[in-house]
Design an enzyme around this catalytic site. Structure first.
Site, short mmCIF file in Angstrom:
data_model
loop_
_atom_site.label_atom_id
_atom_site.label_comp_id
_atom_site.label_asym_id
_atom_site.label_seq_id
_atom_site.Cartn_x
_atom_site.Cartn_y
_atom_site.Cartn_z
N HIS A 51 0.82 -1.21 0.00
CA HIS A 51 0.00 0.00 0.00
C HIS A 51 0.86 1.26 0.00
O HIS A 51 0.33 2.37 0.13
CB HIS A 51 -0.91 -0.03 1.24
CG HIS A 51 -2.04 0.93 1.22
ND1 HIS A 51 -2.17 1.94 2.16
CD2 HIS A 51 -3.10 1.05 0.39
CE1 HIS A 51 -3.26 2.63 1.91
NE2 HIS A 51 -3.85 2.12 0.85
N LYS B 71 3.21 4.46 -1.05
CA LYS B 71 3.29 5.46 -2.12
C LYS B 71 4.62 6.18 -1.96
O LYS B 71 4.81 6.97 -1.03
CB LYS B 71 2.14 6.46 -2.04
CG LYS B 71 0.74 5.83 -2.20
CD LYS B 71 0.10 5.63 -0.88
CE LYS B 71 -1.39 5.35 -1.02
NZ LYS B 71 -1.78 3.99 -0.83
N ASP C 142 16.76 10.93 -7.74
CA ASP C 142 18.20 11.13 -7.57
C ASP C 142 18.68 11.00 -6.13
O ASP C 142 19.74 11.52 -5.77
CB ASP C 142 18.61 12.50 -8.13
CG ASP C 142 18.48 12.58 -9.64
OD1 ASP C 142 18.45 11.51 -10.29
OD2 ASP C 142 18.41 13.70 -10.18
N HIS D 128 -9.30 11.15 2.05
CA HIS D 128 -8.48 9.94 1.95
C HIS D 128 -7.14 10.13 2.64
O HIS D 128 -6.31 9.23 2.66
CB HIS D 128 -8.28 9.62 0.46
CG HIS D 128 -7.56 8.34 0.19
ND1 HIS D 128 -6.25 8.28 -0.22
CD2 HIS D 128 -7.99 7.05 0.24
CE1 HIS D 128 -5.89 7.01 -0.40
NE2 HIS D 128 -6.92 6.25 -0.12
N LYS E 266 -4.04 10.51 5.26
CA LYS E 266 -3.57 9.78 6.44
C LYS E 266 -2.55 10.69 7.14
O LYS E 266 -1.35 10.65 6.85
CB LYS E 266 -2.91 8.45 6.04
CG LYS E 266 -3.81 7.54 5.16
CD LYS E 266 -3.57 7.76 3.71
CE LYS E 266 -4.11 6.67 2.81
NZ LYS E 266 -5.48 6.30 2.96
N ASP F 154 0.59 17.30 19.52
CA ASP F 154 1.00 18.52 20.22
C ASP F 154 1.32 19.63 19.22
O ASP F 154 0.57 19.82 18.27
CB ASP F 154 2.16 18.21 21.17
CG ASP F 154 1.76 17.23 22.27
OD1 ASP F 154 0.55 17.14 22.56
OD2 ASP F 154 2.63 16.54 22.82
#
Length: 466
Positions: free
Chosen positions: A211, A213, A218, A384, A386, A391
């Protein structure tokens, strides 16, 4: 009336005996290798009593072996421990995370918050266009649509000018990707492969998906977050549009760990180690840790990652997640945070992309509100992202959802960032999101019709595989 011959009856009896014997053997395997007691009980009784229905699913969903991957991770973790440095003072509260993951915190990063698809893809495609040596690309989903075509053209342009391009995509998440898309990239010099093992012993493990991404250019520009490659992530596909998501770019030494996470997958799949460049020094001030978790880890690393973040909160814990199907450890940590006086808020979507997960999330949301958490439903479209804010100085942007699939079954990655300025940007972003959301009231559950309540509880029964 015709009766089965003794030979046919014998063959049927032998087949029944063989299935039950295989079920008992699989049950013994589940008893020794399933991590949770609930999962163990379910598999053992199912395999012994109903092997005709459970044996084949167990081969695909229950087995968990990652031959070669574990050894590779252990070797690299040992090398990192030999060269580990004393973490900065601000990172010492997360020392347990560093030890568990085998990665260390690094200082001196420049961070950029990328809000929604237009900003994220503009930054990633610009970075790809500037590549001089190599580009590493990994997504759970790649579609052959407008943005997928733009990515394809950018990668082909890189390969045409001599840049090495490596692409990984998940075979299940990208099941709709046509072979013609892949063939065109390969014909243009791009090395692209699905996340499926080259070892036959692992081929039945379709339950464990990649899952992550990741984009690295470079060795010194890295991108991580919640966006996959598809027009829906640009908000152009109703009924979920406008699509709300978050990505980030980091420059600095932690990009080295981000590209190593890619290289571990590549080396496991292809049997070859990539030649990688060290990150360049930049004039940033942020301290970062790359958290790469997955089912091959010796412990429930993603769950423990969230538990550690939650326990670290003293004043504020804001979470944005599309799904809320936590395990008992994470939910208990959230409850304890409320008892400590922490401002715990969770942002969820108001529209479903997966109906069963949405229903299970709804039940958990009501239980969270009754436990003292504040839970909000984002109204304009589907969220969508995450993201976590702890704090005033800690933020997390990555691919990890608060559901069982991320906590136990998927390979995930996130950047944990310690920097007040970046945390303030995340705070301002989330404040705007909460302003567009409706808070769930603790009495909302009682107003639901009884059949609806039953449906929510039934949906939660599927939480282990959601």
């Amino acid at each position: 009336m015709q009766y089965a011959s003794p030979l046919a009856l014998g063959l049927i009896s032998a087949a029944v005996f063989a299935v039950h014997l295989a079920g008992i053997a699989a049950a013994a395997h589940a008893l020794m290798h399933t991590r949770t007691s609930q999962g163990t009980v379910a598999w053992v009784f199912g395999l012994i009593l109903l092997p005709y229905f459970t044996l084949l699913p167990y081969l695909f969903l229950g087995r968990k072996h990652f031959y070669g991957y574990v050894e590779l991770r252990h070797a690299r973790a040992g090398h990192r421990r030999q060269h580990a440095q004393t973490p900065a003072i601000e990172a010492q509260r997360f020392t347990a995370l560093s030890n568990m993951l085998g990665n260390e915190f690094h200082g001196g990063h420049r961070l950029s918050l990328l809000i929604d698809g237009e900003a994220a893809f503009a930054a990633m495609l610009a970075a790809v266009a500037s590549a001089e040596h190599y580009v590493l690309v990994q997504f759970f989903i790649i579609h052959d649509d407008h943005i997928g075509g733009r990515l394809q053209a950018a990668l082909l342009a890189c390969a045409a000018r001599g840049v090495h391009v490596c692409v990984l995509y998940d075979g299940v998440g990208s099941h709709g990707l046509p072979q013609s898309y892949i063939d065109r990239l390969r014909a243009g010099g791009v090395r692209i492969h699905p996340f499926t093992t080259r070892r036959w012993r692992n081929r039945l493990q379709v339950n464990f998906r990649n899952h992550r991404k990741i984009v690295v250019v470079d060795g010194w520009r890295g991108f991580v977050g919640g966006l996959n490659v598809g027009d829906e992530y640009l908000g152009s596909k109703p009924p979920l549009s406008p699509w709300r998501d978050t990505h980030m770019e980091l420059q600095g030494p932690a990009v080295g760990d981000l590209q190593l996470a890619f290289d571990e997958n590549w080396q496991w799949l292809r049997g070859e180690e990539l030649t990688l460049l060290p990150p360049r020094a930049v004039d940033g001030t942020a301290t970062c840790l790359i958290a790469a978790t997955g089912p091959a880890d010796a412990q429930e690393s993603c769950s423990l990652f969230f538990v550690t973040l939650i326990h670290a909160a003293r004043r504020r814990l804001w979470l944005a997640t599309p799904y809320l199907v936590p395990d008992s450890a994470v939910f208990a940590a959230l409850q304890l945070a409320v008892f400590r006086g922490v401002d715990v808020r969770i942002l969820l979507p108001s529209r479903p992309d997966h109906r069963t997960v949405f229903m299970a999330t709804t039940l958990w949301a009501h239980e969270a509100v009754r436990a003292g958490l504040r839970v909000f439903r984002y109204q304009p479209g589907f969220t969508h992202q995450k993201v976590a804010l702890i704090d005033d100085d800690v933020s997390v942007v990555g691919s990890m959802n608060l559901d069982n699939r991320s906590l136990r079954l998927n390979f995930e990655v996130a950047a944990l960032n310690i920097d007040r300025n970046f945390a303030q940007e995340v705070q301002q972003m989330l404040e705007k999101d909460f302003a567009k959301a409706l808070e769930i009231d603790k009495n909302d559950y009682q107003q639901l019709a009884y059949p609806h309540k039953v449906a929510l509880h039934v949906a939660r029964l599927f939480a282990p595989v959601l």
